[in-house]
Write a protein that holds these residues in place. Structure first.
Motif, short mmCIF file in Angstrom:
data_model
loop_
_atom_site.label_atom_id
_atom_site.label_comp_id
_atom_site.label_asym_id
_atom_site.label_seq_id
_atom_site.Cartn_x
_atom_site.Cartn_y
_atom_site.Cartn_z
N ALA A 16 63.37 31.19 56.53
CA ALA A 16 62.67 32.45 56.21
C ALA A 16 62.49 32.53 54.70
O ALA A 16 63.37 32.10 53.94
CB ALA A 16 63.45 33.65 56.73
N MET A 17 61.35 33.06 54.29
CA MET A 17 61.01 33.12 52.86
C MET A 17 60.46 34.50 52.53
O MET A 17 59.61 35.03 53.25
CB MET A 17 59.96 32.05 52.55
N HIS A 18 60.96 35.07 51.44
CA HIS A 18 60.56 36.43 51.04
C HIS A 18 60.12 36.41 49.58
O HIS A 18 60.81 35.82 48.75
CB HIS A 18 61.75 37.38 51.25
N THR A 19 58.98 37.03 49.29
CA THR A 19 58.48 37.04 47.91
C THR A 19 58.10 38.45 47.46
O THR A 19 57.84 39.33 48.29
CB THR A 19 57.23 36.14 47.74
N HIS A 20 58.07 38.60 46.14
CA HIS A 20 57.59 39.83 45.49
C HIS A 20 56.46 39.47 44.54
O HIS A 20 56.47 39.88 43.38
CB HIS A 20 58.68 40.47 44.62
N THR A 21 55.51 38.66 44.97
CA THR A 21 54.42 38.33 44.05
C THR A 21 53.57 39.58 43.80
O THR A 21 53.57 40.51 44.61
CB THR A 21 53.52 37.25 44.65
N ILE A 22 52.82 39.56 42.71
CA ILE A 22 51.96 40.70 42.40
C ILE A 22 50.95 40.91 43.54
O ILE A 22 50.74 42.04 44.01
CB ILE A 22 51.21 40.49 41.07
N ALA A 23 50.34 39.81 44.00
CA ALA A 23 49.34 39.94 45.06
C ALA A 23 49.97 40.42 46.36
O ALA A 23 49.41 41.25 47.08
CB ALA A 23 48.63 38.61 45.28
N GLY A 24 51.15 39.91 46.68
CA GLY A 24 51.84 40.31 47.91
C GLY A 24 52.24 41.78 47.85
O GLY A 24 52.08 42.52 48.83
N MET A 25 52.77 42.20 46.72
CA MET A 25 53.16 43.62 46.58
C MET A 25 51.93 44.52 46.64
O MET A 25 51.98 45.60 47.25
CB MET A 25 53.91 43.82 45.25
N ALA A 26 50.84 44.08 46.02
CA ALA A 26 49.64 44.91 46.00
C ALA A 26 49.07 45.07 47.41
O ALA A 26 48.75 46.19 47.84
CB ALA A 26 48.58 44.31 45.06
N VAL A 27 48.95 43.98 48.16
CA VAL A 27 48.43 44.09 49.54
C VAL A 27 49.40 44.90 50.40
O VAL A 27 48.98 45.65 51.28
CB VAL A 27 48.14 42.69 50.13
N SER A 28 50.71 44.78 50.11
CA SER A 28 51.69 45.56 50.89
C SER A 28 51.53 47.06 50.67
O SER A 28 52.01 47.86 51.46
CB SER A 28 53.12 45.12 50.55
N ALA A 29 50.85 47.43 49.59
CA ALA A 29 50.63 48.84 49.29
C ALA A 29 49.28 49.35 49.81
O ALA A 29 48.98 50.54 49.66
CB ALA A 29 50.71 49.06 47.78
N LEU A 30 48.47 48.47 50.40
CA LEU A 30 47.16 48.88 50.93
C LEU A 30 47.30 49.30 52.40
O LEU A 30 47.90 48.57 53.19
CB LEU A 30 46.16 47.71 50.86
N LYS A 31 46.74 50.44 52.75
CA LYS A 31 46.79 50.89 54.16
C LYS A 31 46.15 49.86 55.09
O LYS A 31 46.58 49.66 56.21
CB LYS A 31 46.06 52.23 54.31
N CYS A 32 45.09 49.18 54.61
CA CYS A 32 44.37 48.22 55.46
C CYS A 32 45.14 46.93 55.65
O CYS A 32 44.81 46.12 56.53
CB CYS A 32 42.99 47.91 54.87
N GLY A 33 46.18 46.68 54.83
CA GLY A 33 46.93 45.44 54.94
C GLY A 33 46.07 44.23 54.59
O GLY A 33 45.11 44.33 53.82
#
Ligand SMILES: [Zn+2]
Length: 264
Positions: free
Chosen positions: A119-136
């Motif tokens: 299992a792999m978990h990241t906090h990239t800028i792009a990943g965090m930004a998409v995680s904040a979008l309602k549309c995913g």
């Protein structure tokens, strides 16, 4: 100076099984690649691998980074071995222990998903930004279609320090291999470290492409549903090879050319 020389971690190859050592090599490589490809967040995320021959009666053991080592410093011998109950079974002689959120997220996966080996978990800028979008994550690009309809979403309730969060996370993930932790970051799991890494690589790039397209302030062109569904199906066996196996040896060569100390 190499990272191994800097940290002086005693090699443990002789004291672990062949299967555990291979898992350690794959996982150490994954940390180095995560860093080389710009997906690390200093010491704040975690990647794990289940120890293949750990006792099934105990629910198995998994390997994780000591909390405090940079991803660029991780070696095969430096990884902690942890039980699913949080007991640290091996740790190198370093002042670094088990990250509580790392334990919660990854033990939740290994408890609920016998098929998960990494299992792999990241906090990239792009990943965090998409995680904040309602549309995913949208199926805007060929790369993104691989994930269409296959991403689990897990709501943010604060840092995952409470082991009680494990059941909620396992319920959110279900049988899926890709997860967006809302307002937090990305999570992939798979049957091997290479498969898990390559899934994260693809999801990360899909997030980057979506954000760049959305930033252009013009109408987005989504492919028709049937095209997205057809494209998505082509990423699975028997329509496709298992991702990661072809790529991994080349990635090892890349690491060895830069700094082979991850093998220590
Ligand atoms: Zn996190």
């Amino acid at each position: 100076m190499t990272s191994q020389a800097a940290l002086r971690i005693a090699p443990i190859r002789a004291s672990v099984s062949d299967a555990e050592w291979q898992a350690r090599l794959d996982l150490a490589a994954c940390y180095r690649l995560c860093d080389q490809y710009g997906m690390s967040d200093m010491v704040y995320t975690h990647i794990t691998a289940r120890v293949p021959d750990s006792p099934p009666g105990e629910g198995g053991h998994f390997l994780i980074n000591p909390n405090g080592m940079l991803f660029s410093e991780i070696t095969a011998s430096s990884l902690l071995k942890v039980s699913l109950e949080g007991e640290v079974l091996y740790r190198p002689d370093l002042p670094y222990g088990l990250h509580p959120a790392g334990f919660t997220i990854h033990s939740a996966i290994y408890r609920a998903r016998p098929d998960a080996m990494a299992a792999m978990h990241t906090h990239t800028i792009a990943g965090m930004a998409v995680s904040a979008l309602k549309c995913g994550l949208l199926p805007l690009t060929q790369t993104a279609t691989r994930f269409y309809g296959r991403i689990a979403y897990h709501d943010f309730r604060g840092p995952e320090r409470d082991p009680g969060e494990r059941d909620l996370l396992a319920r959110s993930i279900g049988a899926r291999n890709y997860c967006i932790l809302r307002n937090h970051g990305l999570l992939t799991l798979g049957e091997s470290v290479p498969e898990t890494f390559i899934a994260m690589w693809g999801m990360e790039r899909a997030c980057q492409a979506q954000l760049q397209a959305m930033a252009c302030n013009t109408e987005l062109n989504l492919p028709p549903d049937e095209v997205v569904a057809k494209s998505c199906a082509m990423y699975d066996p028997p329509n496709s090879r298992r991702y990661g196996l072809l790529e991994w040896p080349g990635l090892m060569r890349k690491l060895d050319l830069a700094d082979p100390s991850w093998r220590d």
